[in-house]
Motif scaffolding. Sequence first.
Motif, mmCIF file in Angstrom:
data_model
loop_
_atom_site.group_PDB
_atom_site.id
_atom_site.type_symbol
_atom_site.label_atom_id
_atom_site.label_comp_id
_atom_site.label_asym_id
_atom_site.label_seq_id
_atom_site.Cartn_x
_atom_site.Cartn_y
_atom_site.Cartn_z
ATOM 1 N N PRO A 52 -9.432 -37.483 9.402
ATOM 2 C CA PRO A 52 -10.171 -38.160 8.326
ATOM 3 C C PRO A 52 -11.055 -39.274 8.877
ATOM 4 C CG PRO A 52 -7.879 -37.829 7.693
ATOM 5 C CD PRO A 52 -7.981 -37.438 9.141
ATOM 6 N N ARG A 53 -12.186 -39.473 8.233
ATOM 7 C CA ARG A 53 -13.146 -40.477 8.703
ATOM 8 C C ARG A 53 -12.558 -41.887 8.601
ATOM 9 N NH1 ARG A 53 -18.219 -39.394 10.179
ATOM 10 N NH2 ARG A 53 -19.086 -37.312 9.754
ATOM 11 N N VAL A 54 -13.004 -42.736 9.523
ATOM 12 C CA VAL A 54 -12.449 -44.084 9.600
ATOM 13 C C VAL A 54 -12.716 -44.865 8.314
ATOM 14 C CG1 VAL A 54 -14.509 -44.983 10.790
ATOM 15 C CG2 VAL A 54 -12.317 -46.172 11.018
ATOM 16 N N ALA A 55 -13.879 -44.691 7.684
ATOM 17 C CA ALA A 55 -14.181 -45.431 6.458
ATOM 18 C C ALA A 55 -13.285 -44.997 5.312
ATOM 19 C CB ALA A 55 -15.648 -45.259 6.076
ATOM 20 N N THR A 56 -12.753 -43.776 5.385
ATOM 21 C CA THR A 56 -11.805 -43.304 4.380
ATOM 22 C C THR A 56 -10.406 -43.808 4.687
ATOM 23 O OG1 THR A 56 -13.104 -41.339 3.833
ATOM 24 C CG2 THR A 56 -10.738 -41.238 3.383
ATOM 25 N N ARG A 57 -10.048 -43.816 5.966
ATOM 26 C CA ARG A 57 -8.697 -44.229 6.350
ATOM 27 C C ARG A 57 -8.442 -45.708 6.054
ATOM 28 N NH1 ARG A 57 -10.099 -41.954 11.405
ATOM 29 N NH2 ARG A 57 -9.646 -43.946 12.457
ATOM 30 N N TRP B 35 -9.651 -45.057 34.095
ATOM 31 C CA TRP B 35 -10.594 -45.733 33.197
ATOM 32 C C TRP B 35 -10.200 -45.485 31.748
ATOM 33 C CZ3 TRP B 35 -13.542 -49.646 33.916
ATOM 34 C CH2 TRP B 35 -14.566 -49.960 33.017
ATOM 35 N N PRO B 36 -10.051 -46.549 30.935
ATOM 36 C CA PRO B 36 -9.645 -46.359 29.534
ATOM 37 C C PRO B 36 -10.764 -45.767 28.678
ATOM 38 C CG PRO B 36 -10.072 -48.675 29.988
ATOM 39 C CD PRO B 36 -10.208 -47.959 31.303
ATOM 40 N N ASN B 37 -10.394 -45.265 27.530
ATOM 41 C CA ASN B 37 -11.379 -44.795 26.559
ATOM 42 C C ASN B 37 -10.783 -44.901 25.167
ATOM 43 O OD1 ASN B 37 -10.591 -41.770 25.545
ATOM 44 N ND2 ASN B 37 -9.868 -42.132 27.642
ATOM 45 N N TRP B 38 -11.659 -44.983 24.165
ATOM 46 C CA TRP B 38 -11.230 -45.215 22.779
ATOM 47 C C TRP B 38 -12.059 -44.358 21.821
ATOM 48 C CZ3 TRP B 38 -6.925 -48.059 22.227
ATOM 49 C CH2 TRP B 38 -6.581 -48.919 23.270
ATOM 50 N N VAL B 39 -11.406 -43.894 20.761
ATOM 51 C CA VAL B 39 -12.037 -43.012 19.777
ATOM 52 C C VAL B 39 -11.599 -43.460 18.385
ATOM 53 C CG1 VAL B 39 -12.325 -40.631 19.022
ATOM 54 C CG2 VAL B 39 -11.855 -41.114 21.433
ATOM 55 N N GLY C 48 -7.651 -35.549 38.150
ATOM 56 C CA GLY C 48 -7.581 -34.760 36.927
ATOM 57 C C GLY C 48 -8.772 -35.056 36.023
ATOM 58 N N ALA C 49 -8.515 -35.216 34.736
ATOM 59 C CA ALA C 49 -9.586 -35.547 33.799
ATOM 60 C C ALA C 49 -10.071 -36.973 34.056
ATOM 61 C CB ALA C 49 -9.097 -35.397 32.370
ATOM 62 N N HIS C 50 -11.389 -37.166 34.037
ATOM 63 C CA HIS C 50 -11.912 -38.526 34.129
ATOM 64 C C HIS C 50 -11.474 -39.351 32.924
ATOM 65 C CE1 HIS C 50 -14.972 -36.291 36.593
ATOM 66 N NE2 HIS C 50 -14.865 -37.355 37.359
ATOM 67 N N LEU C 51 -11.510 -38.708 31.740
ATOM 68 C CA LEU C 51 -11.191 -39.385 30.491
ATOM 69 C C LEU C 51 -10.250 -38.526 29.650
ATOM 70 C CD1 LEU C 51 -14.768 -40.659 29.487
ATOM 71 C CD2 LEU C 51 -12.963 -41.984 30.597
ATOM 72 N N PRO C 52 -8.943 -38.660 29.801
ATOM 73 C CA PRO C 52 -8.039 -38.020 28.831
ATOM 74 C C PRO C 52 -8.178 -38.764 27.501
ATOM 75 C CG PRO C 52 -6.891 -38.655 30.876
ATOM 76 C CD PRO C 52 -8.221 -39.354 30.870
ATOM 77 N N PHE C 53 -8.683 -38.075 26.488
ATOM 78 C CA PHE C 53 -9.009 -38.740 25.228
ATOM 79 C C PHE C 53 -7.807 -39.506 24.670
ATOM 80 C CE2 PHE C 53 -12.996 -36.566 23.346
ATOM 81 C CZ PHE C 53 -13.734 -37.713 23.544
ATOM 82 N N ASN C 54 -8.072 -40.747 24.276
ATOM 83 C CA ASN C 54 -7.060 -41.639 23.725
ATOM 84 C C ASN C 54 -7.314 -41.781 22.225
ATOM 85 O OD1 ASN C 54 -5.395 -43.785 23.030
ATOM 86 N ND2 ASN C 54 -6.713 -45.313 23.981
ATOM 87 N N PHE C 55 -6.453 -41.149 21.425
ATOM 88 C CA PHE C 55 -6.652 -41.107 19.977
ATOM 89 C C PHE C 55 -5.830 -42.137 19.214
ATOM 90 C CE2 PHE C 55 -7.382 -36.513 21.154
ATOM 91 C CZ PHE C 55 -8.753 -36.547 20.962
ATOM 92 N N GLN C 56 -5.310 -43.139 19.901
ATOM 93 C CA GLN C 56 -4.366 -44.055 19.247
ATOM 94 C C GLN C 56 -4.976 -44.800 18.063
ATOM 95 O OE1 GLN C 56 -1.270 -45.990 22.015
ATOM 96 N NE2 GLN C 56 -3.108 -45.805 23.276
ATOM 97 N N LEU C 57 -6.260 -45.153 18.148
ATOM 98 C CA LEU C 57 -6.878 -45.882 17.037
ATOM 99 C C LEU C 57 -7.023 -45.007 15.799
ATOM 100 C CD1 LEU C 57 -9.729 -47.935 18.777
ATOM 101 C CD2 LEU C 57 -7.419 -48.684 18.161
ATOM 102 N N ILE C 58 -7.110 -43.695 15.985
ATOM 103 C CA ILE C 58 -7.188 -42.782 14.848
ATOM 104 C C ILE C 58 -5.843 -42.677 14.144
ATOM 105 C CG2 ILE C 58 -7.579 -40.388 14.138
ATOM 106 C CD1 ILE C 58 -9.559 -40.077 16.366
ATOM 107 N N LEU C 59 -4.779 -42.649 14.919
ATOM 108 C CA LEU C 59 -3.459 -42.330 14.383
ATOM 109 C C LEU C 59 -2.640 -43.556 14.005
ATOM 110 C CD1 LEU C 59 -2.580 -39.542 16.990
ATOM 111 C CD2 LEU C 59 -3.596 -39.253 14.721
#
Length: 529
Positions: free
Chosen positions: A328-333, A317-321, A282-293
């Motif tokens: 919202p931007r990380v510096a704001t969060r 293979w893991p990935n991080w975003v 399937g997808a090489h990298l299913p985006f992992n948004f856990q750090l955002i949320l």
Amino acid sequence: MAELAWWRSGIFYQVYPRSFQDSDGDGVGDLEGIRRRLGYLKELGVDAVWISPIFPSPMADFGYDVSDYCDIHPLFGDLAGFDRLVAEAHALGLKIVLDFVPNHSSDAHPWFAESRASRASPKRDWYVWRDPAPGGGPPNNWMSNFGGSAWTFDEDTGQYYYHAFLKEQPDLNWRNPEVRAAMNDVLRFWMRRGVDGFRVDVIWHLLKDKDFRDDPPNPDYRPGDADIRSVLQTRSTDQPEVHEVIAELRATLDEFGDRVLIGEIYLPVERLVAYYGADLGGAHLPFNFQLILAEWRARGLARLIDEYEAALPEGGWPNWVLGNHDQPRVATRIGPRQARVAAMLLLTLRGTPTIYYGDEIGLENVPVPSAEAQDPWERNEPGLGLGRDPERTPMQWDASDNAGFTAGRPWLPLGADHTTRNVAVLDRDPHSILSLYRRLIALRQDPILTTGAYHAVEAEGDVLAYERRLDGRRWLVALNLGPEQRRLRLPECDRTGGKLLLSTFLDRTGTVSDPLQLRPDEGVIVSLA
């Protein structure tokens, strides 16, 4: 060879093209602007540039409403300019990844014009059409992600068409093999021009329940929430058959060799990892948004990292975003001091990291009054704070007028700090967040961070700690997520201390002893062996 794939060892950098660099003074970024800034990206140290949509579009949703999948919007340039960008990027050793928007087209796409012309149209079944419900009204309770019903009635043909987003974005019918064939040909068109991969927009939306059953109501919905939160999208998204479609997309990429397929997926981790596909087809990298949320607390982050690592299929293979154009931007969060700690987290975890443009200079959300909002979500549901304009504002390059982004009027306002928070100023400051990003990216070239194992380390208080291990070598990453000084006991076998490789403050090196002292809002990398 799989371990050496560029998308495993590399760092991705997302460019929102409207906001990166304008070359012609119209206030909107373009391909020539991106080309002119390739040297900056190379110097930063990233490996792949992901470009948000640049296709012809009426811009109802700023390019996520595509009217021609095989051309460039004149606002951004033309195919010749795109070819120059790809060639120059490749000459610098940079990969180019395009945003692919296959779930829906624009209602201005010729396919949809033909589809809505009559019920007998050869392309009628290329989109999702349904009769009204018995007694009238929409066929079911599916909601648009941008507010209101996801169904719009077509007076001329007497049926509703489905749109998971704006009514100007009708959903394509991916159960139709002709649609699938046409979309796979789109991928081939761009790969023949040298594109190295695709980030697939809302990939979990591609197939809907074949019987069009209602989505169940959300028991946690409260008045004042966004309309989309009134239901649980278990029928309108994430259908089991979607993995067959993704496997076809993957097979098309495999025709061209070393390309990457990235899927945008907002799902719980146990459903997210299914998008790696059977036998990882399937997808090489299913985006992992856990750090955002996630809530920015050490114990919760440690738990989600462990759960994600445990959920990955063998060979996945893991990935991080940390951020993107929808959040919202990380510096704001989490604040500017913790944004530095977050950068160390992103660039030392196991897996492929993606940096959102401007995060490397600590850009924060820029307030955009509702009356001046550009984002259709904000205009459709005003007052709920859903607008995404604040995280899409122009890149701040220098202290000149309009921060070096444009000679004209920027399409969105600049941050009030643009004369001090910009690439030119931060480049001269050896302790700036930009300097930190560059140091982290350089350190990441060590194989211990690209291919080493992840090992959780027990910590107390608001400290997140883990090791990266490779061939007997061990690096400790210790992150203080709080505003108070903390101590971390080193593993028993390392009580004699270690070598400090990097602090997020960029102000100390040398040896450290047990217990490791962490200042407020500080992250460190320590070589233990």
